[in-house]
Write an enzyme that holds these catalytic residues in place. Structure first.
Site, PDB file in Angstrom:
ATOM      1  N   ASP A  28       0.863  -1.231   0.016  1.00 53.48           N
ATOM      2  CA  ASP A  28      -0.163   0.133  -0.068  1.00 53.48           C
ATOM      3  C   ASP A  28       0.889   1.215  -0.032  1.00 53.48           C
ATOM      4  O   ASP A  28       1.363   1.639   0.961  1.00 53.48           O
ATOM      5  CB  ASP A  28      -0.780   0.076   1.118  1.00 53.48           C
ATOM      6  N   ASP A 228      -1.990   4.852  -5.678  1.00 53.30           N
ATOM      7  CA  ASP A 228      -2.212   4.151  -4.398  1.00 53.30           C
ATOM      8  C   ASP A 228      -2.330   2.721  -4.604  1.00 53.30           C
ATOM      9  O   ASP A 228      -3.395   2.091  -5.234  1.00 53.30           O
ATOM     10  CB  ASP A 228      -3.801   4.664  -3.804  1.00 53.30           C
TER      11      ASP A 228
END
Length: 364
Positions: A28, A228
């Site tokens: 992430d 992201d």
């Protein structure tokens, strides 16, 4: 490991604790804190997910003894709040946090424990997440590997322990699953597109972008774009998404009936992949100074179990602040090496079919 569909995550295996136990952590780059879903020794595991592979991380109280004025706790609060708020303890001598994600929130406390990388084990600060909202019945991952721009991320801690010397992250997420993740490697490959890195709310951003379909701009004004890898899909503001969907529908034609497939609102059936490739035209994100990210049709479509072809670009109204930015998720980054070069303040990307790992001479 993992894929965009049906898993919805790309993740790595890390061994944590003493003795070390394996856990699956979601890669992430939109999150600063690494954390595991956790059975707190006093609070238990509230609203926790059932994991088919591993039991919940269960630290000792000594692991959680992190004072509010601890430099790591202070840095975490600055990363999360953009300032240095007053400490508010639910339990004495513990560093609490609350993190908001695209699909919910996580509450927890900071833990220090051993993380094994190869033959080396180091004490690393990460989150013991004892409460997740909304609660999910199952999840393929045990937590998050925080690779964001904040000072509390996993890579800055590796540098502090002198395990790497360059703050550079690289990942390639395979279209058919799997891929690779690297820390501290400088890639020397032909064809890499580089863009200056701009800090946007602790996200990695190449700045403002405009979306183009088959060479035609969808919306006249640029919007901040962020990378992201913790988001399965790409999200764009409604003012761009709505005309984009209309142009796609017009491009396909009325002879193909639109269907709905789970959480994917715009799907169609086709006779063959050749028909899909013929009908769906390439996308691109255009940045400042004529820098572009070219997105082939297979990087904005998902082929589902129901044999539907669905748009993997969704309406930003579904996520927090989704009308203020373009969020580039895993679906768009498949079969693409993406480089977050914090050493030189730049972002890079290059298409890499099947995510074949570069030869060591190309990554020094």
């Amino acid at each position: 490991h993992g894929n965009v569909y049906p898993v919805g995550h790309y993740y790595v295996t890390m061994k944590i604790g003493n003795p070390p136990m394996p856990y699956f952590l979601d890669i992430d780059t939109g999150s600063n804190l690494t954390w595991l879903e956790c059975k707190h020794p006093q609070l238990g595991c509230q609203h926790c997910t059932q994991h088919p592979k591993h039991p919940h991380y269960s630290p000792q109280l000594i692991n959680l003894k992190v004072e509010c004025n601890n430099k790591y706790c202070d840095a975490l609060r600055k990363d999360l709040a953009g300032g240095n708020p007053i400490c508010q303890h639910k339990k004495p001598h513990q560093c609490h946090y609350n993190i908001q994600y695209v699909d919910g929130t996580s509450d927890g406390v900071v833990s220090f424990d051993m993380i094994s990388l190869g033959e080396n084990g180091k004490s690393i600060a990460f989150g013991c997440g004892y409460s997740q909202q909304p609660q999910k019945e199952t999840s393929p991952v045990d937590g998050v590997l925080g690779l964001g721009m904040g000072t509390v991320g996993f890579v800055p801690q590796l540098m502090l322990h002198k395990m790497i010397t360059k703050n550079i992250i690289g990942h390639c997420l395979g279209k058919d699953g799997g891929g690779y993740l690297s820390f501290g490697e400088q890639f020397h490959l032909g064809g890499i597109t580089w863009a200056p890195m701009r800090k946007y709310e602790l996200f990695y951003s190449p700045g403002q972008a405009s979306l183009h379909l088959n060479g035609q701009q969808i919306y006249k004004h640029g919007v901040n774009a962020v990378f992201d890898s913790g988001s399965t899909y790409t999200y764009i503001p409604a003012r761009i998404y709505n005309p984009f969907v209309l142009k796609v529908q017009d491009m396909i034609g009325s002879s193909h009936r639109e269907v709905h497939d789970d959480d994917l609102p715009h799907c169609w059936k086709f006779k063959s992949i050749h028909e899909v490739q013929r009908l769906f035209k390439p996308l691109s994100l255009q940045f400042h100074n004529k820098i572009a990210m070219h997105i082939p049709a297979m990087n904005y479509l998902i082929h589902t179990r129901s044999n539907n072809w669905c748009l993997a670009i969704l309406n930003g109204t579904q996520i927090p602040d989704g009308d203020r930015r373009i969020l580039i998720g895993d679906a768009t980054m498949r079969d693409m090496l993406v480089i977050y070069d914090n050493q030189h303040g730049r972002l890079g990307w290059v298409h890499q079919p099947q995510c074949t790992r570069p030869h060591p001479a190309s990554r020094l």
